[in-house]
Design an enzyme around this catalytic site. Structure first.
Site, PDB file in Angstrom:
ATOM      1  N   THR A   1      29.125  30.223  87.012  1.00 54.28           N
ATOM      2  CA  THR A   1      30.482  31.109  86.732  1.00 54.28           C
ATOM      3  C   THR A   1      28.876  32.318  86.572  1.00 54.28           C
ATOM      4  O   THR A   1      30.226  34.031  86.524  1.00 54.28           O
ATOM      5  CB  THR A   1      32.099  30.936  86.277  1.00 54.28           C
ATOM      6  N   LYS A   2      28.308  32.293  86.150  1.00 54.56           N
ATOM      7  CA  LYS A   2      27.595  33.359  85.867  1.00 54.56           C
ATOM      8  C   LYS A   2      26.533  34.226  86.543  1.00 54.56           C
ATOM      9  O   LYS A   2      27.376  34.220  87.912  1.00 54.56           O
ATOM     10  CB  LYS A   2      25.775  33.128  84.897  1.00 54.56           C
ATOM     11  N   ASN A   3      26.886  35.157  86.256  1.00 49.91           N
ATOM     12  CA  ASN A   3      26.236  36.427  86.583  1.00 49.91           C
ATOM     13  C   ASN A   3      24.758  35.735  87.570  1.00 49.91           C
ATOM     14  O   ASN A   3      24.731  36.451  89.136  1.00 49.91           O
ATOM     15  CB  ASN A   3      25.485  37.371  86.253  1.00 49.91           C
TER      16      ASN A   3
END
Length: 387
Positions: free
Chosen positions: A183-185
């Site tokens: 889910t991270k950038n």
């Protein structure tokens, strides 16, 4: 029937499949040349002197604390508004978490809240989190804690793309820990990294990510290499694989563009939600030289759980970041009721936070659905209150 709007859809660069196949064809799947190349390229992106790739941000935090060589049971300051993995890292490293309250606007500790926590104990170290992507003022908070910079770990799991004073988060930190969770950038799926300005510290983390061995398998099995190694400090099994690293190398190329898209999505949310009664918008970039990474778009609403349920019924994915650590059973038992009562702002704000969908590829139409569903939920709650 209108399709749902998920909370997150991880973006993938087009070159990822070919890169993975190339690594699979090489038959070198664990830590090796791709990991080394990824470390250099991510260091270049950050402007950091050294990057050590590891299995997760949680392991990055634990390795950083272990590499500091603190006495067993040392008090470590940490915000309570953080992921449980950050608290586990302190405990697994053999230390004691000391909760720090947050500033209501930025959702991160302030010099005042850090100083208040440091007055209760003499901290040996501190973890600071860039909540939602807001870059903390590390030098100011380090001073407030009465610590040397070599005893401060920056939890930058939400941080890629953020900057303060014009410098990217992690560019000059003694220890900045990044996450590449799905889910991270910059999603890889799993994985993390420690960025540091200190070569000796980088070497300690590099050894400790693989049991403390003086040489990893790539160095041992290179032509002319030797199987012989030493273990000078007890470490973890927390290395990144070349399969993960090659995905990361491809994803780095798209990260600047993804960050710009995140900012555009945030601007649309800001405009669309500005007139929705009862919704408090996320922290603003009110200081020159501060750039938010916008990992999360966190609004604050009363009766958060009910509002979230209404959005879910409307097909809108949401999440909460985070359940404050001082409210979780295991930590209450470990640190005690008195310590858990030291963060009243965290307790109050933590009941109101709701993270809305935010990811590259989120369409304007889907954003409109999110805004409409939230506005309707707030209208419904207002009507019930009046009645």
């Amino acid at each position: 029937m209108t399709s749902n709007v998920p909370f997150c859809v991880p973006p993938l660069t087009g070159g990822v499949p070919d890169a993975v196949v190339k690594v699979l064809d090489s038959r070198w799947l664990t830590t090796g040349p791709e990991t080394a190349a990824f470390e250099q390229e991510f260091a270049d992106y950050l402007g950091a002197a050294h990057v050590v790739a590891v299995a997760s941000c949680t392991s990055a935090l634990e390795l950083s604390l272990r590499a500091m060589g603190l006495p067993a049971g040392s008090p470590v300051l940490t915000p309570s508004l953080t992921f449980c993995g950050a608290i586990n890292a302190i405990l697994h490293a053999g230390h004691r978490p000391v909760f720090v309250d947050i500033d209501e606007e930025t959702l991160v500790p302030s010099p005042e809240t850090v100083a208040a926590a440091a007055a209760r104990v003499k901290p040996a170290a501190m973890i600071l989190q860039n909540q939602g992507g807001y870059p903390v003022d590390v030098p100011a908070l380090t001073e407030a804690a009465g610590l040397d910079r070599s005893r401060v770990v920056e939890d930058a799991a939400h941080g890629p793309g953020a900057a303060r004073g014009g410098a990217p988060v992690g560019s000059s930190s003694y220890a900045a820990c990044f996450s590449f969770y799905a889910t991270k950038n910059m999603p890889i799926g799993e994985g993390g990294a420690v960025a540091t300005s200190d070569e000796e510290f980088a070497d300690r983390v590099r050894a400790m990510r693989l049991h403390g061995m003086s040489k990893d398998s790539w160095k041992r099995y290179l032509p002319g290499g030797s199987w012989r190694y030493d273990v000078k400090a007890v470490g973890l099994k927390a290395n990144m694989t070349d399969v993960q690293a090659t995905i990361g190398r491809a994803q780095i190329q798209s990260l600047p563009g993804w960050q710009e898209e995140r900012e555009q999505i945030v601007a649309r949310y800001d405009e669309a939600l500005a007139g929705v009664s009862g919704v408090v918008l996320p922290q603003r970039n009110s200081l020159d030289g501060v750039r938010h990474a916008w990992h999360l778009y966190q609004v604050r609403v009363k009766d958060r759980d009910a509002v979230g349920d209404e959005l879910q019924a409307a097909g809108i994915g949401t999440s909460v970041h985070f359940i404050p650590a001082n409210q979780l059973t295991a930590y209450k038992e470990i640190v005690g009721a008195d310590e858990c009562a030291r963060v009243p702002v965290t307790d109050r704000v933590g009941e109101e936070l709701l993270s809305l969908p935010l990811y590259p590829g989120l369409t304007a139409d889907d954003q409109d659905r999110v805004v409409a569903a939230l506005a309707e939920a707030m209208r419904t709650r207002a009507m019930r209150t009046r009645s």
